[in-house]
Design an enzyme around this catalytic site. Structure first.
Site, short mmCIF file in Angstrom:
data_model
loop_
_atom_site.label_atom_id
_atom_site.label_comp_id
_atom_site.label_asym_id
_atom_site.label_seq_id
_atom_site.Cartn_x
_atom_site.Cartn_y
_atom_site.Cartn_z
N TRP A 102 0.82 -1.22 0.00
CA TRP A 102 0.00 0.00 0.00
C TRP A 102 0.84 1.26 0.00
CZ3 TRP A 102 -4.47 -0.52 -1.94
CH2 TRP A 102 -5.16 -1.73 -1.80
N ASP A 172 -1.26 6.70 6.35
CA ASP A 172 -2.37 5.85 5.95
C ASP A 172 -2.64 4.88 7.11
OD1 ASP A 172 -4.08 3.96 4.95
OD2 ASP A 172 -2.86 3.42 3.20
N LYS A 196 -12.43 -1.62 7.51
CA LYS A 196 -11.72 -2.53 8.41
C LYS A 196 -12.25 -2.37 9.83
CE LYS A 196 -8.35 -1.96 4.99
NZ LYS A 196 -8.43 -3.19 4.28
N1 PMP Z 1 -4.32 1.40 2.41
C1 PMP Z 1 -4.38 0.27 3.13
C2 PMP Z 1 -3.42 0.05 4.25
C3 PMP Z 1 -5.35 -0.68 2.82
O1 PMP Z 1 -5.42 -1.83 3.51
C4 PMP Z 1 -6.26 -0.44 1.75
C5 PMP Z 1 -7.38 -1.39 1.38
N2 PMP Z 1 -7.22 -2.69 1.67
C6 PMP Z 1 -6.15 0.75 1.03
C7 PMP Z 1 -5.17 1.64 1.40
C8 PMP Z 1 -7.07 1.07 -0.11
O2 PMP Z 1 -8.31 1.45 0.39
P1 PMP Z 1 -9.55 1.74 -0.57
O3 PMP Z 1 -9.89 0.46 -1.25
O4 PMP Z 1 -10.62 2.21 0.37
O5 PMP Z 1 -9.14 2.80 -1.52
#
Ligand code: PMP
Length: 359
Positions: A102, A172, A196
């Site tokens: 991520w 994040d 989450k």
């Molecule tokens: N950052 C992290 C740490 C994640 O776990 C996720 C989704 N699993 C995201 C970003 C992306 O989130 P979204 O699908 O809501 O854009």
């Protein structure tokens, strides 16, 4: 009705009490003869919900009064864009610490807009550990330093935050917010998608310090404009009312669990139970350096990958769902967010023991 134990990484399991309350008031919210999703976001009832949920989140996380709390849309992915676009000037560098999938994505999105300096990348460590802070290549002129508090795929979590204070920390916290206490005052910007620990996908929590709001340039498109969204109480346009409503119920549930500190204690126990089981067996393995092991996502492999499919199938037959690891890393992963009860982790550990003995 038999609820399964859902170990999915997100959308993830929600507290049963929250789902029951949402069900009970689905057709008739607050005796108003309609559902919350049919009600006007400008009406008094929804505005009260919005204000109360913000107060509750502030209390849960001890958010300083001068920080703004926003309920946005677009998921964490939109924040990958919003932060570099509006917190850095054109041409100004932005620093990214990459500790997994991520963080890499966030940096790649930022690189479309601003010069990105990768402060350190844990790829050479297999994303099993975090490069030591002494080795980071930081930029004195950086608009901010971004990192990912919990790498959901690799099960690697950074807590407490890094010591670095040469630039505002942007974080994040998608898969860690509300799972343990955090020093909000250390951060310039915190963002988290909901699916989450917060509620259903669709609402994104943003916590931002006033001096970062001040950076947002005039003429920034409305949906990306922290300043205007803050000024409008997150009602610049129609918010994701139903996910926000469910999040408001989750905040009350968190408070009833002893708050974030109470959940942290339970989360630590849950994670310990699972890691202890994995470490005590030659059949299962978790590769992450114990110092950085996540409390929320526990990846593990079987000694013989030929057994993976049978493991997953048998687990599902026993009501243990969502254990397949992300396709980018393979193996298994148990996501044990706030709403996963200790009984669920206990059931998983018992199943893992039985499966190993039968293999
Ligand atoms: N950052 C992290 C740490 C994640 O776990 C996720 C989704 N699993 C995201 C970003 C992306 O989130 P979204 O699908 O809501 O854009």
């Amino acid at each position: 009705m038999n609820r399964i134990f859902n170990f999915s990484a997100g959308p993830a399991t929600l507290p049963q009490a929250v789902l029951e309350q949402a069900r009970d008031e689905l057709l008739d919210w607050q005796g108003r003869g309609l559902s919350v999703m049919e009600d006007s976001h400008r009406g008094r009832a929804f505005v009260e919900l919005a204000e109360r949920s913000e107060r509750d989140l502030r209390d849960l996380l001890s958010i300083p009064d001068d920080y703004a709390v926003l309920f946005m849309q677009g998921g964490a992915t939109l924040q990958f864009t919003t932060a570099p676009m509006t917190l850095a000037r054109p041409g100004q560098g932005v620093d990214y610490l990459i500790t997994g999938h991520w963080g890499k994505k966030a940096a790649a999105e930022a690189a479309k807009l601003r010069p990105v300096r990768v402060v350190a990348d844990g790829e050479a460590l297999g994303y099993r550990s975090v490069p030591s802070e002494e080795e980071w290549d930081t930029g004195a002129d950086a608009a901010y330093l971004h990192y990912t508090a919990n790498e959901t795929l690799h099960g690697l979590e950074i807590d407490p935050p890094p010591d670095a204070d040469y630039a505002p920390l942007v974080c994040d916290m998608s898969s860690t917010l509300l799972s343990r206490p955090i020093p909000v005052e250390r951060f310039g910007l915190i963002y988290a998608c909901a699916q989450k620990n917060i509620g259903p996908a669709g609402v994104t929590v943003v916590i931002i310090r006033p001096d970062l709001i001040e950076r947002v340039p005039q003429g920034t498109p409305l949906a990306l404009n922290y300043r205007k969204i803050a000024a409008a109480g997150s009602m610049l346009n129609t918010p994701a009312t139903f996910p926000w409503y469910v999040a408001s119920l989750v905040f009350r549930w968190v408070a009833a669990q002893g708050g974030v500190a109470g959940l942290a204690e339970r989360n630590r126990r849950k994670a310990q139970l699972l890691y202890d089981h994995i470490d005590s067996s030659d059949f299962y393995a978790n590769p992450v350096d114990p110092r950085w092991r996540s409390w929320m996502n526990v990846p593990f492999t079987l000694a013989d990958p030929a057994l993976d499919a049978r493991f997953l199938k048998t687990a599902e037959e026993q009501g243990l769902y969502g254990l397949k690891g992300h396709r980018a890393v393979g193996g298994m992963r148990a996501s044990i967010y706030n709403a996963m009860p200790e009984d669920g982790v206990q059931a998983l550990v018992s199943f893992m023991g039985e499966f190993e003995r039968a293999a």
